[in-house]
Every structure is written in C-alpha cells, then in structure tokens.
Design an enzyme around this catalytic site. Structure first.
Site, PDB file in Angstrom:
ATOM      1  N   ASP A   1       0.846  -1.189   0.000  1.00  0.00           N
ATOM      2  CA  ASP A   1       0.000   0.000   0.000  1.00  0.00           C
ATOM      3  C   ASP A   1       0.891   1.251   0.000  1.00  0.00           C
ATOM      4  O   ASP A   1       1.758   1.374  -0.858  1.00  0.00           O
ATOM      5  CB  ASP A   1      -0.962  -0.054   1.190  1.00  0.00           C
TER       6      ASP A   1
ATOM      7  N   TYR B   1      -1.734  11.645   2.072  1.00  0.00           N
ATOM      8  CA  TYR B   1      -2.577  11.858   0.894  1.00  0.00           C
ATOM      9  C   TYR B   1      -2.628  13.327   0.508  1.00  0.00           C
ATOM     10  O   TYR B   1      -2.646  13.661  -0.684  1.00  0.00           O
ATOM     11  CB  TYR B   1      -3.983  11.326   1.167  1.00  0.00           C
TER      12      TYR B   1
ATOM     13  N   HIS C   1      -6.897  -6.494  -1.102  1.00  0.00           N
ATOM     14  CA  HIS C   1      -5.854  -5.493  -0.904  1.00  0.00           C
ATOM     15  C   HIS C   1      -4.945  -5.877   0.257  1.00  0.00           C
ATOM     16  O   HIS C   1      -3.743  -5.613   0.230  1.00  0.00           O
ATOM     17  CB  HIS C   1      -6.510  -4.137  -0.631  1.00  0.00           C
TER      18      HIS C   1
END
Length: 309
Positions: free
Chosen positions: A120, A228, A290
């Site tokens: 990730d 982010y 994921h």
C-alpha cells in the site's frame, strides 16, 4: 545506531519484545522512528514498509519466517504512525521525505543497501525509493501498490479507478477526515479490515483493536491523512509546471504481488509495467484482497523468502 526502546508495550496493546522480535528507536532523516527488528545482526537487511492505516504489525506474519531464513528484518512505524515521531505540516509527508527516511534507516543499521518491501503506501514509498535511490535497493518487492506512472495512466483512462480513488480527494478536506476516522470507536477500521478481506478471519478482533490503538495515538490521524494531502498537492504542482515528473524507470529486480480482489485498486495496475520496470516478476493472487499478506500470509511469505534469496 538504533537504541533499545524501553516504552511499556502494554499501553499500546501490541506484542512486546520476545524471542522473535525486539522494539527499537531509530533516528533517521531528522525524525525518530519506532521499529521492530528480528533476525541475525549480520544477515542481509530487509526493510518492511506498511501501508495506511497500519503500522509495523502489518508484517507480523512475515517477520518470523524472514528472520528464520537468516535476514535482518526491520519493520518501522513510518513517520506519523503509531509510536514514531509525527512532524507537523503537510510538507513533512512529501514522498521525498519518506524516501529519505528509508535511506536513513538503511544507514542506521550500518548498511549501504537493503531489500525493500512495501505494501500500500509503503509500496508507494518502496517504488519511489527504487526510482530515486536505486543504489540503496538490492531487490524490490511491492504488494498491492501501483507504480506511480501506471496509476496516473489508469486514473486518466478509467472512470472506475477514479471512483475507487474517491477517498484520496476526500482526504484533502480539513479536519473532516480525521473526525471520520475516529467516529464510533474507529468503526472505519472494522469495515476496512473486518469486512474488506477475502478470508473472513484474516484480521482477528485483537488485530483490529491493535490497529485502532495505533491510529488513536496523539497526532496520528492528521499525520496519516497528510500522506494523501502531500501526494495530491505535489501532483497538482507538477501538473502546473512544464518540467514533468522525470524518469520513473526502476532498474533493480522487482517482485510485484497483487491480490486480485482489491476493492480500491484495479488489477490492471499490475499489467503492462515492463516499460518502466524491465526486470519484473508479477504474482497475482486471485483469492486475496488489498490486504494480501493477511488473506494469504503463507503464500506471501513464501514468495518473499524465495525472491529475496
């Protein structure tokens, strides 16, 4: 050199020191990172980088077998996470700072290079480290994290991937993402981890509580969201300049492991990478999400041990 961390683990509800791993603090790139270490001190160094919203514990299935295989394993809490330092401001989480953390971590263990493994967000940092500092990376292994150019290409061409990436834009808002993460006793983690896997028991209730405890540390929510914010702001800045992103080729041997049931990242992100990564091996796991190292811990461990030899 890393220093022994005497902090009590009981208040963090994470496994304490024992025969398999030890907790330590590492100074790197101007920050102090908490890390777990295992394996012989003279073994080849393997750095394990976790994703969002995780911490070093994301690798607890893989740490013992890698150590038993003779590797010196280092699994840090990345800056902003769990017990690591949480510098203020969005700029502190720019990808170049994160790469600097990896480089400093390798040097802190008296090495010039290491095998770098990431999942990730940790995979994104691993990609970027191999791009910017290839001499630091012996072998690269990435789990469910797209090469940056492949991700940008699919975002531009695929409305479905754009919809899946909605949260990246939501995280640009002030304070609301932090509030949402903590809402109802961090219920978002129950959904992401408890319901987001292929294997129903991939995350135990104890695992999820450990993740909640890590995310509840003072400053952790803002720091993790700032990853982010920094990413999108940097992308906007690049789009407004004529310089572009430069060469994103990866010139180190690379393993990409991809859980095909990823709800946030299209499986097409694991395809067509040869133009950027000529020495590439891709392993797609059809029955993994994921959270691939939890859905298929033995398979992921076997792939890593086999590849890093």
């Amino acid at each position: 050199m890393p220093s022994t961390d005497a902090h009590s683990d009981t208040e963090w509800t994470v496994p304490a020191d024992g025969d398999v791993w030890s907790h330590t603090t590492v100074e790197t790139n101007g920050v102090e990172l908490h890390a777990v270490t295992a394996g012989p001190e003279d073994g080849e160094l393997v750095v394990l980088l976790h994703g969002f919203p995780e911490f070093w514990y994301a690798w607890h299935h893989q740490i013992p077998p890698l150590a038993e295989a003779g590797y010196r394993v280092v699994a840090p809490d990345m800056r902003g996470y769990n017990r690591s330092e949480k510098p203020d401001g969005v700029a502190a989480y720019h990808v170049d700072e994160l790469v600097g953390d990896v480089v400093g971590l390798v040097r802190a263990f008296d090495r010039t290079s290491a095998h770098v493994v990431g999942h990730d967000w940790g995979g994104g940092v691993a990609w970027q480290t191999a791009i910017e500092r290839p001499s630091v990376v012996d072998r690269l292994a990435v789990l469910n994290a797209p090469h940056p150019s492949a991700f940008e290409r699919l975002l531009r061409s695929s409305p479905s991937q754009l919809r899946k990436s909605w949260y990246m834009f939501y995280f640009q808002l002030p304070w609301l993402p932090e509030f949402g993460l903590a809402w109802d006793d961090y219920a978002v983690l129950d959904r992401m981890l408890g319901e987001g896997t292929v294997r129903p028991d991939a995350f135990t209730r104890t695992d999820i509580q450990r993740y909640k405890t890590a995310l509840a540390q003072p400053g952790a929510r803002t720091a993790t969201v700032n990853y982010y914010r920094a990413l999108v702001r940097h992308a906007i800045k690049l789009s407004l300049t004529a310089g572009g992103v430069g060469d994103r080729s990866v010139h180190v041997p690379t393993l990409l492991v991809w859980g095909e049931q990823d709800a946030a990242l299209d499986v097409r992100l694991s395809e067509g990478l040869e133009e950027w990564v000529p020495d590439l091996r891709v392993e797609r796991l059809p029955d993994a999400s994921h959270w691939v190292q939890f859905d298929a811990p033995e398979r992921v461990t076997d792939l890593l041990v086999d590849y890093l030899v």
